[in-house]
Design a protein around this motif. Structure first.
Motif, PDB file in Angstrom:
ATOM      1  N   ASN A  36       0.862  -1.191   0.000  1.00  0.00           N
ATOM      2  CA  ASN A  36       0.000   0.000   0.000  1.00  0.00           C
ATOM      3  C   ASN A  36       0.898   1.242   0.000  1.00  0.00           C
ATOM      4  O   ASN A  36       1.132   1.870   1.030  1.00  0.00           O
ATOM      5  CB  ASN A  36      -0.926  -0.033   1.222  1.00  0.00           C
ATOM      6  N   TRP A  37       1.415   1.606  -1.170  1.00  0.00           N
ATOM      7  CA  TRP A  37       2.402   2.685  -1.275  1.00  0.00           C
ATOM      8  C   TRP A  37       1.881   4.041  -0.801  1.00  0.00           C
ATOM      9  O   TRP A  37       2.653   4.815  -0.207  1.00  0.00           O
ATOM     10  CB  TRP A  37       2.920   2.794  -2.712  1.00  0.00           C
ATOM     11  N   PRO A  38       0.592   4.387  -1.010  1.00  0.00           N
ATOM     12  CA  PRO A  38       0.121   5.695  -0.518  1.00  0.00           C
ATOM     13  C   PRO A  38       0.272   5.874   0.995  1.00  0.00           C
ATOM     14  O   PRO A  38       0.361   6.993   1.482  1.00  0.00           O
ATOM     15  CB  PRO A  38      -1.362   5.702  -0.931  1.00  0.00           C
ATOM     16  N   SER A  39       0.304   4.750   1.750  1.00  0.00           N
ATOM     17  CA  SER A  39       0.442   4.862   3.203  1.00  0.00           C
ATOM     18  C   SER A  39       1.900   5.026   3.642  1.00  0.00           C
ATOM     19  O   SER A  39       2.179   5.255   4.815  1.00  0.00           O
ATOM     20  CB  SER A  39      -0.148   3.619   3.876  1.00  0.00           C
ATOM     21  N   VAL A  40       2.855   4.883   2.713  1.00  0.00           N
ATOM     22  CA  VAL A  40       4.283   5.008   3.033  1.00  0.00           C
ATOM     23  C   VAL A  40       4.697   6.467   2.836  1.00  0.00           C
ATOM     24  O   VAL A  40       4.362   7.089   1.820  1.00  0.00           O
ATOM     25  CB  VAL A  40       5.134   4.078   2.140  1.00  0.00           C
ATOM     26  N   THR A  41       5.435   7.013   3.796  1.00  0.00           N
ATOM     27  CA  THR A  41       5.821   8.424   3.728  1.00  0.00           C
ATOM     28  C   THR A  41       6.780   8.671   2.563  1.00  0.00           C
ATOM     29  O   THR A  41       7.540   7.763   2.170  1.00  0.00           O
ATOM     30  CB  THR A  41       6.501   8.876   5.031  1.00  0.00           C
ATOM     31  N   PRO A  42       6.769   9.885   1.989  1.00  0.00           N
ATOM     32  CA  PRO A  42       7.670  10.193   0.865  1.00  0.00           C
ATOM     33  C   PRO A  42       9.132   9.951   1.192  1.00  0.00           C
ATOM     34  O   PRO A  42       9.900   9.504   0.342  1.00  0.00           O
ATOM     35  CB  PRO A  42       7.398  11.680   0.596  1.00  0.00           C
ATOM     36  N   GLU A  43       9.534  10.239   2.467  1.00  0.00           N
ATOM     37  CA  GLU A  43      10.942  10.069   2.847  1.00  0.00           C
ATOM     38  C   GLU A  43      11.367   8.606   2.723  1.00  0.00           C
ATOM     39  O   GLU A  43      12.465   8.290   2.242  1.00  0.00           O
ATOM     40  CB  GLU A  43      11.172  10.555   4.279  1.00  0.00           C
TER      41      GLU A  43
END
Length: 650
Positions: free
Chosen positions: A553-560
């Motif tokens: 679930n990439w949207p839940s992973v922070t940009p950093e």
């Protein structure tokens, strides 16, 4: 049978006479000879130890006399024979401590003689007796030694069998992830061989591990593979009909886990009616108990499920199946949990007592979990729980999270007891309140500090990313284009071929640096960009396999975190391209409840750890992952490729 019991003292007397004779003979000779007559004399005892109609105690006595003679005449071949027979008989009467003791004598003799065959036999026996004695840690160790020996002798089937036994032990200890890993490795050794029994067993272990982890889709897949090996009468015979029936039993539990109760019950009823299952009391009771449990799952008010569970319990008591009784009592505890807490507690305590007898750490914890819910004062049980939990951690460190909920309940119970005691003394209560206030203040302060540090880390990561992007843009827009312009000018000069080649090389290197540090999307299309970056390092000579990237679930992973992951994987791919000569690269993504894990593997040249292998790229990867609380682990051997695991909080 009675006749043998009457005359068995005669054989004991013969043994005493024989022992006295060889003892006297030993005093007369410093180096005993060994004639055919003497060999026949001591072999009489070995033959008696093989007589099935003799009581096992008499058979053990006879083989003991045989061993005394073998030791006296210093005949290693006979000592091997006697020790193999004696340990087998001790195992039959479940005198596991003695069986282990004599098996080590066999092992020591084999080591002394560098006898690989008997070393292997001794290790297998030790595994069986340690497991029978429920000393699972020791059993795992000796099976691991057997696995090492099998690898040295390049016996892939025996290697796979050892891994099957090890995976079984890991499942018993609740280490389902470790069990799956070991079993999958075992499949690699067994697949393609004629050993269908072991291969089906490995598939079954993977299926059971996934079932216990409630990963029903994978459980069903491997259960289907295990059953699918039984294609004809020959393969059924190779696997064993009892094993196939066990796989079907597991299939029913998987169906029940998916909420498909009716097909599960239909399958279990068919198994209960099977004549082969009915002849095997252990398997019959297992299937019967599962039928009762699944019927209760389908309809908790169904009284027939209780009757079936009690019937299974009676069979297991009659045959002394302690492990089976633990499961039965847990089932009955669940059945009565909402109906009759007194009976539920009785069954939970019965499961606990049986688990203690078998030294089954996982079942002890499971039973104690129900006791905590059902019993008011559980101070004594709480102490046992803590000790058992710590022991299980030592045995199985990789599986600590399994009982986190139960541990939390135990800690909560301990705190409630402290508060209850504190109510009888005002000073004590005030002290506890003050202590809690202090802890809360410290926790809040620590949390604020944590947030500030995380914010600082994110800003630093962003700064690095922006700096890399600026450098990339500058390299591309200014330096690379200037070089290209000079190349065009030089190209007009016919005598400048060498200079032109050098400029082209500089240009290509500049473009590569630009590409490696260019910006990328960390929002909606991150998975596509990351996959595209990984695929870009493929070629006709190098195949890139990317697995399950869309399962995260990439949207839940922070940009950093996305930036760090992108750069680390890029470092690995650059290293691969420059140094490994790999024909195949696999990058696998996996999401657990707390972490995101990425496994990288290639079949390149690898490198030796004895040499200076800690490159800047790997050091950069390790430093980057630490900034987001993750870990980077890599492994390589010269000529055996390169593996790496990236893991960070999700």
């Amino acid at each position: 049978m009675k006749l043998w019991r009457v005359i068995s003292p005669f054989f004991i007397m013969m043994g005493l006479v024989f022992y006295a004779s060889i003892h006297t003979f030993g005093q007369a000779k410093t180096s005993p000879s060994f004639s055919k007559q003497e060999r026949d004399s001591i072999f009489a005892y070995y033959n008696f130890s093989n007589v099935d109609s003799l009581p096992l105690a008499d058979r053990i006595t006879n083989v003991s006399f045989f061993l005394k003679g073998a030791y006296f005449y210093q005949q290693d071949s006979l000592i091997y024979k006697g020790l193999l027979q004696k340990t087998w008989l001790l195992g039959k009467v479940k005198q596991y401590d003695s069986a282990i003791k004599y098996t080590y004598k066999l092992y020591d003799l084999a080591i002394k003689n560098r006898d690989t065959i008997n070393i292997e036999k001794a290790l297998i026996k030790l595994g069986i007796y340690y497991k029978g004695n429920n000393q699972l840690t020791e059993a795992f160790k000796v099976y691991n030694e057997h696995f090492k020996l099998s690898r040295i002798t390049k016996d892939s089937i025996r290697s796979g069998r050892s891994l099957l036994k090890m995976a079984n032990i890991q499942t018993s200890l609740g280490d389902y992830s470790g069990s799956k890993t070991t079993a999958v490795d075992g499949v690699g050794y067994i697949e393609g061989t004629s050993d269908l029994r072991s291969l089906s067993g490995l598939y079954h272990i993977i299926s059971v591990a996934n079932l216990d982890q409630k990963n029903y889709k994978e459980a069903f897949k491997y259960n289907t593979r295990a059953l699918g090996l039984a294609k004809d009468s020959l393969s059924i015979k190779a696997i064993g009909l009892n094993n196939i029936l066990m796989f079907q039993n597991t299939k029913a539990l998987i169906l029940a886990g998916q909420g498909k109760y009716k097909p599960a019950i239909t399958l279990l009823k068919a198994l209960v009616s099977d004549s082969i299952v009915q002849k095997d009391n252990v398997e019959y009771a297992r299937v019967l108990a599962n039928l009762g449990y699944v019927k209760w799952q389908e309809e908790p008010k169904n009284k027939s499920s209780k009757e079936i569970l009690i019937k299974a319990s009676l069979i297991r008591k009659e045959i002394g199946d302690t492990e089976g009784l633990i499961i039965n009592n847990i089932y009955l505890t669940k059945y009565y949990l909402e109906k009759n807490s007194i009976k539920a507690l009785q069954y939970a305590e019965a499961a606990y007592e049986n688990a203690k007898k078998r030294r089954n750490l996982v079942s002890i914890l499971e039973a104690l979990g129900f006791i905590f819910d059902l019993k008011e004062n559980t101070r004594k049980e709480a102490k046992v729980f803590n000790q058992t939990y710590q022991k299980l951690q030592e045995v199985n460190q990789s599986n600590r999270e399994i009982y986190a909920v139960t541990k939390y309940e135990n800690e909560k119970l301990t705190n409630e007891n402290l508060v209850l005691k504190a109510e009888t003394a005002k000073k004590e209560r005030q002290r506890i309140i003050n202590l809690f206030v202090t802890i809360i203040i410290v926790l809040i302060g620590g949390f604020v500090m944590y947030l500030l540090r995380q914010r600082y880390k994110r800003e630093k990561i962003r700064e690095v990313y922006n700096a890399e992007t600026r450098i990339s843009k500058k390299l591309h827009d200014e330096l690379a284009n200037d070089v290209y312009h000079v190349m065009n000018q030089v190209q007009n000069n016919k005598n400048s071929g060498e200079v032109l080649d050098k400029l082209e090389d500089i240009y290509n290197r500049t473009r590569d640096i630009s590409r490696e540090n260019s910006g990328f999307d960390t929002e909606g299309f991150y998975a596509q960009e990351l996959g595209s970056m990984l695929s870009s390092y493929g070629s006709n000579d190098t195949k890139i396999i990317i697995k399950d990237i869309d399962m995260i679930n990439w949207p839940s992973v922070t940009p950093e975190k996305k930036i760090i992951l992108h750069r680390i994987l890029q470092e690995l791919m650059i290293n691969m391209k420059k140094h490994s000569n790999a024909a195949l690269v696999a990058v696998t993504f996996k999401k657990t409840s707390k972490y995101i894990k990425i496994n990288y593997a290639d079949n390149g040249v690898g490198f030796s750890k004895k040499n200076n292998f800690y490159s800047n790229g790997l050091r950069n990867a390790e430093n980057r992952i630490k900034t987001i609380g993750g870990i980077f682990i890599f492994d390589s051997e010269k000529g055996k490729g390169f593996k790496a695991e990236i893991k960070f909080p999700s």
